[in-house]
Scaffold this motif. Structure first.
Motif, PDB file in Angstrom:
ATOM      1  N   GLN A 834       3.388  14.527  37.421  1.00  0.00           N
ATOM      2  CA  GLN A 834       3.880  13.806  36.247  1.00  0.00           C
ATOM      3  C   GLN A 834       3.520  12.334  36.312  1.00  0.00           C
ATOM      4  O   GLN A 834       3.057  11.745  35.324  1.00  0.00           O
ATOM      5  N   LEU A 835       3.737  11.722  37.474  1.00  0.00           N
ATOM      6  CA  LEU A 835       3.439  10.302  37.601  1.00  0.00           C
ATOM      7  C   LEU A 835       1.941  10.048  37.535  1.00  0.00           C
ATOM      8  O   LEU A 835       1.492   9.072  36.914  1.00  0.00           O
ATOM      9  N   ALA A 836       1.139  10.924  38.155  1.00  0.00           N
ATOM     10  CA  ALA A 836      -0.317  10.750  38.110  1.00  0.00           C
ATOM     11  C   ALA A 836      -0.824  10.806  36.669  1.00  0.00           C
ATOM     12  O   ALA A 836      -1.644   9.977  36.251  1.00  0.00           O
ATOM     13  N   ILE A 837      -0.343  11.764  35.893  1.00  0.00           N
ATOM     14  CA  ILE A 837      -0.779  11.896  34.501  1.00  0.00           C
ATOM     15  C   ILE A 837      -0.314  10.700  33.682  1.00  0.00           C
ATOM     16  O   ILE A 837      -1.064  10.156  32.861  1.00  0.00           O
ATOM     17  N   ALA A 838       0.925  10.273  33.893  1.00  0.00           N
ATOM     18  CA  ALA A 838       1.439   9.114  33.156  1.00  0.00           C
ATOM     19  C   ALA A 838       0.588   7.881  33.425  1.00  0.00           C
ATOM     20  O   ALA A 838       0.238   7.138  32.497  1.00  0.00           O
ATOM     21  N   GLN A 839       0.232   7.650  34.681  1.00  0.00           N
ATOM     22  CA  GLN A 839      -0.559   6.469  35.010  1.00  0.00           C
ATOM     23  C   GLN A 839      -1.947   6.533  34.386  1.00  0.00           C
ATOM     24  O   GLN A 839      -2.470   5.517  33.908  1.00  0.00           O
ATOM     25  N   LEU A 840      -2.551   7.706  34.380  1.00  0.00           N
ATOM     26  CA  LEU A 840      -3.865   7.844  33.738  1.00  0.00           C
ATOM     27  C   LEU A 840      -3.778   7.539  32.246  1.00  0.00           C
ATOM     28  O   LEU A 840      -4.629   6.825  31.689  1.00  0.00           O
ATOM     29  N   ALA A 841      -2.742   8.062  31.589  1.00  0.00           N
ATOM     30  CA  ALA A 841      -2.583   7.824  30.156  1.00  0.00           C
ATOM     31  C   ALA A 841      -2.329   6.352  29.866  1.00  0.00           C
ATOM     32  O   ALA A 841      -2.875   5.778  28.908  1.00  0.00           O
ATOM     33  N   ILE A 842      -1.504   5.719  30.695  1.00  0.00           N
ATOM     34  CA  ILE A 842      -1.186   4.304  30.498  1.00  0.00           C
ATOM     35  C   ILE A 842      -2.432   3.450  30.671  1.00  0.00           C
ATOM     36  O   ILE A 842      -2.703   2.545  29.864  1.00  0.00           O
ATOM     37  N   ARG A 843      -3.205   3.720  31.696  1.00  0.00           N
ATOM     38  CA  ARG A 843      -4.412   2.921  31.938  1.00  0.00           C
ATOM     39  C   ARG A 843      -5.419   3.099  30.804  1.00  0.00           C
ATOM     40  O   ARG A 843      -6.113   2.151  30.428  1.00  0.00           O
ATOM     41  N   ASP A 844      -5.506   4.297  30.264  1.00  0.00           N
ATOM     42  CA  ASP A 844      -6.401   4.511  29.122  1.00  0.00           C
ATOM     43  C   ASP A 844      -5.951   3.694  27.920  1.00  0.00           C
ATOM     44  O   ASP A 844      -6.769   3.081  27.218  1.00  0.00           O
ATOM     45  N   ARG A 845      -4.642   3.685  27.656  1.00  0.00           N
ATOM     46  CA  ARG A 845      -4.129   2.913  26.520  1.00  0.00           C
ATOM     47  C   ARG A 845      -4.376   1.428  26.720  1.00  0.00           C
ATOM     48  O   ARG A 845      -4.749   0.708  25.778  1.00  0.00           O
ATOM     49  N   LYS A 846      -4.188   0.951  27.951  1.00  0.00           N
ATOM     50  CA  LYS A 846      -4.423  -0.459  28.231  1.00  0.00           C
ATOM     51  C   LYS A 846      -5.900  -0.804  28.073  1.00  0.00           C
ATOM     52  O   LYS A 846      -6.257  -1.895  27.596  1.00  0.00           O
ATOM     53  N   ALA A 847      -6.782   0.123  28.452  1.00  0.00           N
ATOM     54  CA  ALA A 847      -8.215  -0.137  28.346  1.00  0.00           C
ATOM     55  C   ALA A 847      -8.638  -0.255  26.884  1.00  0.00           C
ATOM     56  O   ALA A 847      -9.501  -1.062  26.535  1.00  0.00           O
ATOM     57  N   ILE A 848      -8.013   0.548  26.021  1.00  0.00           N
ATOM     58  CA  ILE A 848      -8.343   0.488  24.591  1.00  0.00           C
ATOM     59  C   ILE A 848      -7.920  -0.844  23.995  1.00  0.00           C
ATOM     60  O   ILE A 848      -8.616  -1.442  23.168  1.00  0.00           O
ATOM     61  N   LYS A 849      -6.754  -1.329  24.422  1.00  0.00           N
ATOM     62  CA  LYS A 849      -6.272  -2.610  23.916  1.00  0.00           C
ATOM     63  C   LYS A 849      -7.159  -3.760  24.369  1.00  0.00           C
ATOM     64  O   LYS A 849      -7.355  -4.744  23.698  1.00  0.00           O
TER      65      LYS A 849
END
Length: 849
Positions: A834-849
């Motif tokens: 769960q934490l690994a997936i959350a971190q991947l999703a968060i980093r992707d969102r930050k990269a888009i911004k």
């Protein structure tokens, strides 16, 4: 002659200086932040990585110009500044600029004791770190006039030159020694072991000394504002009068407390204004730097100076607590809180752990197959483990390698130790599912099951009832009992996992074969069951006897009669899982292992089975021999059993559908998922599907109840991945079983590969054990090909990974990028996933911004 570089070789640390962690190091960047926050930081100059690298090669910057940033006569310190503080670095050197002349001046202004202490300390540091002299020769000298004189004389005797009296030369040589120490082979290997890249750079910080010695209230200390073990708010640390740097922590017998304490004097009482200011600085750091900081400070004649502030070192539990607290106070976002904890660190909270401070008498080392710590009596069979459990005695099950017959013993053991096996061996997979610490492939052991002894590489022999401990996180077995830390689940843990579930964008299911595993997985937030291994349901003694009767059946009628006895047991199993999961998906893998796994392998076991089945011993031995295979994992198992002995799958399908009807009456409609293992060809799926559809129709007619189900395939062979376009035409989902797929792709036995895998990884044949982290170049290519070809025929087909790789953060990143719908893993790996997936999703969102 000094050689000067063309770039800016050093920078004064000011609020606007061009300083970055990736060019000047984390310490330099942190000091700049403290300056921006207007904390009383002494004058500081930062040297970037490139300058330090040049110094190591003998190309020095203009040291006289560097000294020009400080008042004449100022004593200096030089501290390392690596990009990540956890990478370490050479020790700080203090009091640079101490000479005979400065010694005399300080004797008059600060007193002789302070001057002697400052000078001797610098001589000692310079002699050891720069001149490379023996530290023991200098450590015994006392901070007195005689001690200083003796130290200078010894330096001259050992180096055949006088102690340098030029501050510029002193500074140059200190920087040179620190730069070369960083680039030495030993230092490089140590920091690489801590995760640093091979070419990691080092910056240096040159700072004005704040003297904690001399007249008035003078001293040094370190103050923290949280408990390092729990993360709870609590001021701790020490302060010592007439001291420098971190002396208060090293010489606690002469240190005072920070907060009022009945046991002795405190900084709060003796220097209340300084204490108040430190608390104010902590609040500033917490709100502006968004972190709990450990502040290193000096008081010089009543004047408070902040020398440094670093992130407070803390346990995983404390890291989680601080992250949640900062997020709930609005200082950081929930996303930032989730990024502060490495996913695998959650293992420390989910399992008992060996106390890091415990003394270890290591008797064996192996593969850390399942995390956690355990202590118990040695037992050498599953039956002995059950007997221990009946007496309420904790035990450690030791086997050459475990088999399905050991399941019940594994369930009641505190931990498991095997002589053979790898990350996906039977012992490793079952232990992770049960949350038991486990070490496999333990080197240097000689196990005698007959004598019930365990001999270690150093010749010691341990017998039944001797106490040992295992650390499944480190792969170490130890003699005797060691202290264990309790698992930790509190409100902060639940809150943190809740945030992770909200942030994730890939489904997470659990590999669960029992109601206990299913309930635990729900507590952790699993979205369903991605792999139910039905064979694990047959190892209770009553079921084992019926299963063996089925195997020994000579006619189809006899086999069907035995399966009729298993039917209500299986129906009860599936009903319980459906009810616990309450409408969530449950994916049931049909019977997979070769039949010989249900038969005894020793003569005594065969004799007992002959008595139970009322058969001659010779018939039993003949039947066991006839079922033996040269390579059973590639033989009569999985779908091959379903095709050649279809009654087994017929029984399981009926049990699933009857449980579906029963569970749907009490709750949400159940849509079971039935998975066919070890498929290689479309025709296999067609044959099994035809019979399962017929069973479904029969149950619908008998119960007058409508229900639906989803049929899918477990992709475990390279051919199944390559022919996915054919296979998917009869499948609602494809779940990649990466344990067997890795084994078959490599042509490696996952139970034996550990014998050479360590050498292969060390010599760069493989970057990592492919049974531990998915081989994205080989096995990963098969996953991508299979997914692409399946989607070309059925675009909305459900894709997943259900092997042990499903709980590995690196593997999760790969399958998420490939667009898989979910991963499935052992219950105790669900939070990690769960934490690994959350971190991947968060980093992707930050990269888009």
């Amino acid at each position: 002659m000094q050689k000067h570089t063309k770039f800016e070789p050093f920078t004064e640390v000011t609020p606007t200086s061009p300083i970055a962690a990736d060019s000047h190091g984390g310490r330099a960047k942190c000091l700049q932040r403290l300056v921006r926050l207007e904390l009383p930081v002494p004058a500081t100059v930062a040297l970037p990585f490139e300058t330090v690298h040049n110094i190591a090669k003998g190309h020095f910057p203009d040291t006289e110009r560097l000294l020009g940033y400080f008042k004449e006569g100022t004593l200096l310190s030089v501290r390392p500044s690596s990009e990540d503080p956890d990478w370490g670095g050479p020790g700080a050197v203090l009091n640079i600029g101490m000479t005979d002349r400065r010694h005399l001046e300080l004797s008059q202004t600060h007193g002789e004791d302070a001057a002697h202490s400052l000078y001797l300390r610098f001589i000692q540091a310079y002699a050891v770190h720069v001149a490379r002299l023996d530290a023991d020769d200098f450590d015994a000298m006392s901070p007195s006039a005689e001690g200083v004189k003796a130290a200078l004389a010894l330096f001259e005797e050992e180096t055949e030159e006088q102690f340098p009296q030029d501050p510029a030369r002193q500074l140059t040589q200190v920087m040179r020694s620190m730069a070369r120490a960083w680039e030495g082979t030993t230092a490089r290997l140590l920091r690489q072991a801590r995760g640093a890249p091979a070419d990691a750079g080092l910056g240096l910080v040159v700072q004005e000394m704040a003297l904690g010695v001399g007249p008035g209230e003078s001293g040094s200390g370190v103050i923290r504002f949280i408990d390092q073990a729990t993360g709870e708010a609590r001021i701790n640390g020490r302060y010592r009068r007439q001291s420098l740097n971190r002396d208060a922590l090293r010489k606690s017998d002469e240190a005072m407390y920070l907060v009022k304490d009945p046991r002795g004097a405190s900084l709060q009482e003796e220097a209340p204004e300084a204490f108040k200011r430190l608390n104010r600085y902590a609040d500033i750091c917490r709100s502006r730097l968004r972190e709990e900081m450990e502040i290193e400070f000096t008081i010089e004649n009543g004047k408070l100076r902040v020398l440094d502030a670093v992130r407070t070192q803390r346990s995983t539990r404390a890291t989680l607590k601080v992250a949640v607290s900062l997020a709930e106070e609005g200082i950081i976002s929930r996303d930032d809180a989730l990024l502060r904890l490495p996913p695998r660190a959650l293992n420390e909270l989910l399992h008992h752990q060996v106390d890091p401070a415990a003394k270890r008498d290591v008797i064996a080392r192996g593969i850390a197959a399942s995390p956690g710590g355990a202590t118990g009596k040695l037992v050498f069979s599953g039956q002995a483990a059950q007997q221990c459990a009946a007496r309420g005695e904790p035990c450690i099950l030791v086997r050459r390698e475990t088999t399905p017959e050991d399941i019940r013993g594994m369930h009641v053991a505190e931990g498991i130790l095997t002589e053979r096996g790898g990350m996906t061996s039977h012992a490793a997979v079952i232990a992770r599912g049960l949350g038991l610490p486990c070490i496999v492939g333990a080197s240097g052991l000689r196990l005698s099951v007959q004598r019930k002894t365990l001999q270690t590489a150093d010749g010691r022999v341990f017998g039944e009832d001797d106490i040992i401990s295992i650390d499944g996180s480190a792969g170490e077995a130890m003699a005797g009992a060691v202290p264990l830390l309790e698992p930790f689940f509190d409100d902060d843990f639940e809150t943190f996992l809740g945030w992770a579930r909200e942030a994730g964008d890939v489904g997470i299911r659990v590999n669960a074969d029992s109601p206990e595993d299913a309930r635990l997985a729900l507590d952790f937030g699993a979205q369903g069951i991605g792999l139910c291994r039905t064979e694990h349901m047959f190892f209770e003694p009553e079921r084992m006897a019926v299963m063996r009767g089925m195997i020994f059946a000579e006619t189809e009628d006899d086999r069907s009669a035995a399966l009729e006895q298993l039917l209500p047991m299986q129906r009860e199993d599936f009903t319980a899982l459906f009810e616990i999961m309450s409408g969530r998906p449950v994916c049931i893998r049909l019977f997979d292992p070769p039949l010989h796994e249900f038969l005894p392998s020793d003569r005594e076991g065969m004799r007992q089975m002959a008595e139970a089945l009322d058969l001659p011993l010779s018939d039993v031995i003949h039947r066991v021999d006839s079922l033996s295979e040269f390579n059973p994992m590639l033989g009569m198992r999985g779908v091959r059993l379903g095709v050649t002995m279809p009654q087994i799958y017929d029984m399981q399908a009926r049990a699933i559908f009857e449980a579906t009807v029963q569970a749907s009456k009490a709750g949400d409609p159940v849509v079971p998922e039935i998975m066919i293992p070890l498929v290689s060809a479309r025709r296999e799926v067609e044959l099994v599907k035809t019979r399962i559809d017929a069973v479904a129709a029969a149950v619908r007619n008998e119960t007058q109840t409508e229900f639906t189900y989803r049929l899918g395939v477990m992709v475990e062979t390279p051919r199944a991945a390559l022919r996915a376009a054919d296979i998917v035409q009869h499948s609602a989902f494809l779940s990649f079983g990466t344990n067997d797929l890795t084994q078959m792709t490599y042509g490696l036995s996952r139970d034996d590969a550990d014998r050479f895998m360590g050498d292969y990884v060390r010599q760069g044949v493989y970057p990592e054990d492919p049974f531990h982290t998915l081989d994205v170049e080989g096995v990963g290519e098969l996953l991508l090909l299979g997914a692409e070809r399946a989607r070309s025929q059925v675009p909305d087909v459900t894709l997943s990974v259900c092997g042990e790789h499903g709980g590995d953060p690196e593997t999760i990143a790969f399958v998420r990028q490939a667009g898989f719908n979910y991963v499935s893993c052992s219950p105790y790996r669900v939070p990690v996933a769960q934490l690994a997936i959350a971190q991947l999703a968060i980093r992707d969102r930050k990269a888009i911004k």
